[in-house]
Design a protein around this motif. Structure first.
Motif, PDB file in Angstrom:
ATOM      1  N   GLU A  65       5.338   8.338  -8.785  1.00 15.62           N
ATOM      2  CA  GLU A  65       6.339   7.252  -9.166  1.00 15.62           C
ATOM      3  C   GLU A  65       5.693   5.319  -9.285  1.00 15.62           C
ATOM      4  N   ILE A  66       4.342   5.588  -8.816  1.00 19.88           N
ATOM      5  CA  ILE A  66       4.010   4.687  -9.423  1.00 19.88           C
ATOM      6  C   ILE A  66       2.719   4.853  -9.452  1.00 19.88           C
ATOM      7  N   PRO A  67       1.999   5.000 -10.717  1.00 23.01           N
ATOM      8  CA  PRO A  67       1.244   5.288 -11.097  1.00 23.01           C
ATOM      9  C   PRO A  67      -0.118   4.537 -11.425  1.00 23.01           C
ATOM     10  N   ALA A  68      -0.244   3.336 -11.728  1.00 27.14           N
ATOM     11  CA  ALA A  68      -1.165   2.150 -11.988  1.00 27.14           C
ATOM     12  C   ALA A  68      -0.912   1.745 -11.208  1.00 27.14           C
ATOM     13  N   LYS A  69      -2.404   0.059 -10.774  1.00 26.29           N
ATOM     14  CA  LYS A  69      -2.338  -0.563 -10.346  1.00 26.29           C
ATOM     15  C   LYS A  69      -1.420  -1.315 -10.122  1.00 26.29           C
ATOM     16  N   GLY A  70      -0.313  -1.907  -9.124  1.00 29.56           N
ATOM     17  CA  GLY A  70       0.650  -2.793  -9.372  1.00 29.56           C
ATOM     18  C   GLY A  70       2.035  -2.713  -9.681  1.00 29.56           C
ATOM     19  N   VAL A  84       6.590  -0.374  -1.425  1.00 29.68           N
ATOM     20  CA  VAL A  84       5.636   0.621  -1.737  1.00 29.68           C
ATOM     21  C   VAL A  84       5.235  -0.149  -3.083  1.00 29.68           C
ATOM     22  N   VAL A  85       3.704   0.454  -2.752  1.00 25.99           N
ATOM     23  CA  VAL A  85       2.857  -0.696  -3.931  1.00 25.99           C
ATOM     24  C   VAL A  85       1.699   0.504  -3.781  1.00 25.99           C
ATOM     25  N   ARG A  86       1.391   0.379  -5.181  1.00 26.29           N
ATOM     26  CA  ARG A  86       0.146   0.732  -5.315  1.00 26.29           C
ATOM     27  C   ARG A  86      -1.056  -0.398  -5.487  1.00 26.29           C
ATOM     28  N   ASP A  87      -2.127  -0.108  -4.892  1.00 31.00           N
ATOM     29  CA  ASP A  87      -3.269  -1.148  -4.667  1.00 31.00           C
ATOM     30  C   ASP A  87      -4.706  -0.675  -5.947  1.00 31.00           C
ATOM     31  N   ALA A  88      -5.367  -2.233  -6.314  1.00 33.05           N
ATOM     32  CA  ALA A  88      -5.579  -2.355  -7.030  1.00 33.05           C
ATOM     33  C   ALA A  88      -7.332  -0.874  -7.031  1.00 33.05           C
ATOM     34  N   ARG A 100       6.120 -13.514   4.766  1.00 35.14           N
ATOM     35  CA  ARG A 100       6.024 -14.227   6.458  1.00 35.14           C
ATOM     36  C   ARG A 100       6.305 -15.915   6.649  1.00 35.14           C
ATOM     37  N   HIS A 101       7.838 -16.219   5.816  1.00 28.63           N
ATOM     38  CA  HIS A 101       7.281 -17.926   5.572  1.00 28.63           C
ATOM     39  C   HIS A 101       8.779 -17.893   6.207  1.00 28.63           C
ATOM     40  N   ARG A 102      10.203 -17.293   5.488  1.00 32.45           N
ATOM     41  CA  ARG A 102      11.578 -17.671   5.912  1.00 32.45           C
ATOM     42  C   ARG A 102      12.089 -15.687   6.198  1.00 32.45           C
ATOM     43  N   GLY A 103      11.115 -15.252   5.524  1.00 32.71           N
ATOM     44  CA  GLY A 103      12.437 -13.795   6.242  1.00 32.71           C
ATOM     45  C   GLY A 103      12.725 -12.716   3.941  1.00 32.71           C
ATOM     46  N   SER A 104      12.856 -13.317   2.893  1.00 36.92           N
ATOM     47  CA  SER A 104      13.688 -13.505   2.439  1.00 36.92           C
ATOM     48  C   SER A 104      13.066 -12.048   1.820  1.00 36.92           C
ATOM     49  N   ARG A 105      13.381 -11.127   1.256  1.00 38.88           N
ATOM     50  CA  ARG A 105      12.916 -10.000   0.102  1.00 38.88           C
ATOM     51  C   ARG A 105      12.070 -10.521  -0.772  1.00 38.88           C
ATOM     52  N   VAL A 106      10.858 -10.109  -0.474  1.00 38.40           N
ATOM     53  CA  VAL A 106       9.494 -10.168  -1.859  1.00 38.40           C
ATOM     54  C   VAL A 106      10.088  -9.373  -2.958  1.00 38.40           C
ATOM     55  N   CYS A 107      10.016  -8.294  -3.205  1.00 36.22           N
ATOM     56  CA  CYS A 107      10.512  -7.321  -4.290  1.00 36.22           C
ATOM     57  C   CYS A 107      11.850  -7.307  -4.033  1.00 36.22           C
ATOM     58  N   THR A 108      12.519  -8.054  -4.994  1.00 40.07           N
ATOM     59  CA  THR A 108      14.008  -7.634  -5.210  1.00 40.07           C
ATOM     60  C   THR A 108      14.596  -6.801  -6.470  1.00 40.07           C
ATOM     61  N   GLU A 109      13.983  -5.904  -7.012  1.00 43.02           N
ATOM     62  CA  GLU A 109      14.133  -4.966  -7.905  1.00 43.02           C
ATOM     63  C   GLU A 109      13.624  -3.541  -7.580  1.00 43.02           C
ATOM     64  N   HIS A 110      14.184  -2.089  -7.565  1.00 46.78           N
ATOM     65  CA  HIS A 110      13.510  -1.390  -6.922  1.00 46.78           C
ATOM     66  C   HIS A 110      12.803  -0.125  -7.302  1.00 46.78           C
ATOM     67  N   ARG A 111      12.402  -1.344  -8.486  1.00 42.28           N
ATOM     68  CA  ARG A 111      11.089  -0.487  -9.232  1.00 42.28           C
ATOM     69  C   ARG A 111      10.755  -1.436 -10.066  1.00 42.28           C
ATOM     70  N   GLY A 112       9.479  -1.980 -10.250  1.00 44.53           N
ATOM     71  CA  GLY A 112       8.954  -2.688 -11.140  1.00 44.53           C
ATOM     72  C   GLY A 112       6.573  -2.524 -11.289  1.00 44.53           C
ATOM     73  N   LYS A 113       6.058  -3.602 -12.141  1.00 46.97           N
ATOM     74  CA  LYS A 113       4.790  -3.858 -11.870  1.00 46.97           C
ATOM     75  C   LYS A 113       4.501  -5.477 -12.218  1.00 46.97           C
ATOM     76  N   VAL A 114       3.034  -5.032 -11.636  1.00 48.20           N
ATOM     77  CA  VAL A 114       3.466  -6.896 -10.455  1.00 48.20           C
ATOM     78  C   VAL A 114       1.913  -6.798 -10.396  1.00 48.20           C
ATOM     79  N   ALA A 115       1.811  -8.352 -10.463  1.00 53.77           N
ATOM     80  CA  ALA A 115      -0.221  -8.044 -10.647  1.00 53.77           C
ATOM     81  C   ALA A 115      -0.398  -8.417  -8.911  1.00 53.77           C
ATOM     82  N   ASN A 116       0.862  -9.562  -8.347  1.00 53.34           N
ATOM     83  CA  ASN A 116       0.457 -10.346  -7.223  1.00 53.34           C
ATOM     84  C   ASN A 116       1.735  -9.774  -6.565  1.00 53.34           C
TER      85      ASN A 116
END
Length: 424
Positions: A65-70, A84-88, A100-116
């Motif tokens: 489900e997460i075949p590539a980096k990001g 759950v994320v695939r790293d470099a 770690r700032h005020r607790g908000s969810r960082v990733c809000t989509e069910h799945r996706g691709k990001v650089a950071n």
């Protein structure tokens, strides 16, 4: 009542509930269903979450489900958002999906691709290993980036399966031995070269344990699952006390074909209550996979598999997953609790990564049997829950022949919760 009084009352209530649960599990008659509160009480549900879903290994998804980096996906484990994320370097990492700032969810989509990983609230930025890269000059010169990385969850992979544990420590036991066997048994499927074809999420108004209990027996199948029984042989394996000699002979013939192809198939199980279990079973004679007519669901077979009549390799992982691995596609199931009387059942179908939708497979045809079966099981589970909620409910006996799978599950559940409660 002031705030401290309320807090002390709440803590006392939870403490009393924990003691009550321990007492009920210890006194539970062998091979009987559970007392009513363990199926419908919010405090007992909270303890289930704390002692099972926040301490034990849980199945969350597949590496393909997460075949590539990001590439990432998210999952909610009883109000605990997880990322759950695939790293470099190709590793699969799991993090608590809370900034770690005020607790908000960082990733809000069910799945996706990001650089950071960038929190949408204030743009705090993390790399794919969870290290904090940017928090802005507003945090002051004394602020230490390295002290505010994403909190990790334990994460292990084997045979394409991803497991996470939200506990402060890894659970003890033979889980690594199961993972080693899983790696061996999944090798023919080459999961890294598969892709998610279709996914469903079904909400069931029933306690998570009722969902698992229903799965662990086929006593109900003849009266409720006509589509499934077009292909499924309801025996668990050749050790099933109901297994006929004809069935055992059929299994022996099929095993010879699997051996010729180098396909693992021997029953392997690990842990109390056979919590981790792998076995390959044939489907009905003349059928290939779990489609309505038993014919291929995808024109491209998986990995190095050549025999379309590979049967179904059944993989059980308590507390939250059962799976069917077949020649041309496989199906994984994940159960997660939502509340004392609500669960979510996620089903995913995977095919060869080069298979073309509409040419090699039809998603609707692929999912038809298990969509029907899941909905039939939902109705059964919800009616089970409604009956259990009655003042007339009392625990009833399990059949040692038809419901031995539930007995195994209850043995595991009772032993695990009692052990974790004592460890407090």
């Amino acid at each position: 009542m002031n705030q401290n009084d309320l807090l002390n009352t709440t803590c006392a209530t939870i403490h009393d509930a924990r003691q009550e649960m321990a007492t009920m599990l210890e006194a539970r008659p062998e091979n009987y269903s559970l007392p009513q509160p363990l199926y419908n009480d919010p405090l007992m549900f909270r303890i289930d979450v704390e002692e099972v879903f926040q301490k034990e290994w849980l199945f969350v998804g597949m590496t393909s489900e997460i075949p590539a980096k990001g590439d990432y996906f998210t999952v909610e484990i009883a109000q605990n958002p997880v990322l759950v994320v695939r790293d470099a370097d190709g590793s699969v990492n799991a993090f608590h999906n809370t900034c770690r700032h005020r607790g908000s969810r960082v990733c809000t989509e069910h799945r996706g691709k990001v650089a950071n990983l960038v929190c949408p609230y204030h743009q705090w930025t993390y790399d794919l290993k969870g290290n904090l890269l940017f928090a802005g000059s507003e945090m002051g010169e004394s602020f230490e980036l390295k002290e505010h990385g994403l909190k990790k969850a334990f994460c292990k992979t084997a045979g394409g399966f991803i497991f996470v544990c939200l506990g402060k420590e890894e659970p003890e036991g033979d889980f690594d031995q199961f993972l080693s066997t899983l790696e061996e048994y999944m090798e023919p499927y080459d999961v890294e070269n598969t892709k998610l074809a279709v996914e469903s999420n079904m909400y069931e108004q029933a306690n998570w344990k009722l969902v698992i209990e229903n799965n662990r027996e086929c006593y109900h199948c003849v009266g409720n699952h006509p589509e499934l029984l077009n292909t499924l042989l309801e025996w668990d394996d050749t050790n099933d006390p109901r297994a006929s000699q004809e069935f055992k002979d059929y299994c022996k013939d099929q095993a010879a074909q699997w051996d010729a192809e180098g396909i693992p198939h021997e029953h392997r199980s690990f842990g109390p209550g056979l919590r981790n279990r792998i076995v390959r079973m044939p489907l009905k004679k003349g059928t290939k996979v779990m489609t309505l007519d038993g014919e291929a669901g995808c024109k491209k077979m998986l990995g190095r598999i050549k025999n379309p009549q590979l049967g179904s390799m059944r993989i059980l992982h308590l507390p939250n997953s059962w799976n069917h691995m077949q020649s041309d596609h496989f199906i994984v199931f994940r159960v997660l609790p939502i509340s004392a009387q609500e669960s979510i059942v996620t089903t995913k179908w995977f095919v060869h990564k080069d298979a073309v939708e509409g040419v090699d497979y039809d998603p609707e045809r692929l999912r038809l049997v298990w969509d029907a079966t899941n909905d039939q099981d939902r109705i059964l589970g919800e009616e089970n829950q409604r009956g259990i909620n009655s003042v007339g409910y009392q625990p009833g006996p399990y059949s040692e022949t038809f419901e031995f799978g539930i007995i195994n599950f209850m043995d595991w559940y009772s032993e695990t919760v009692q052990k974790n409660l004592k460890a407090k």
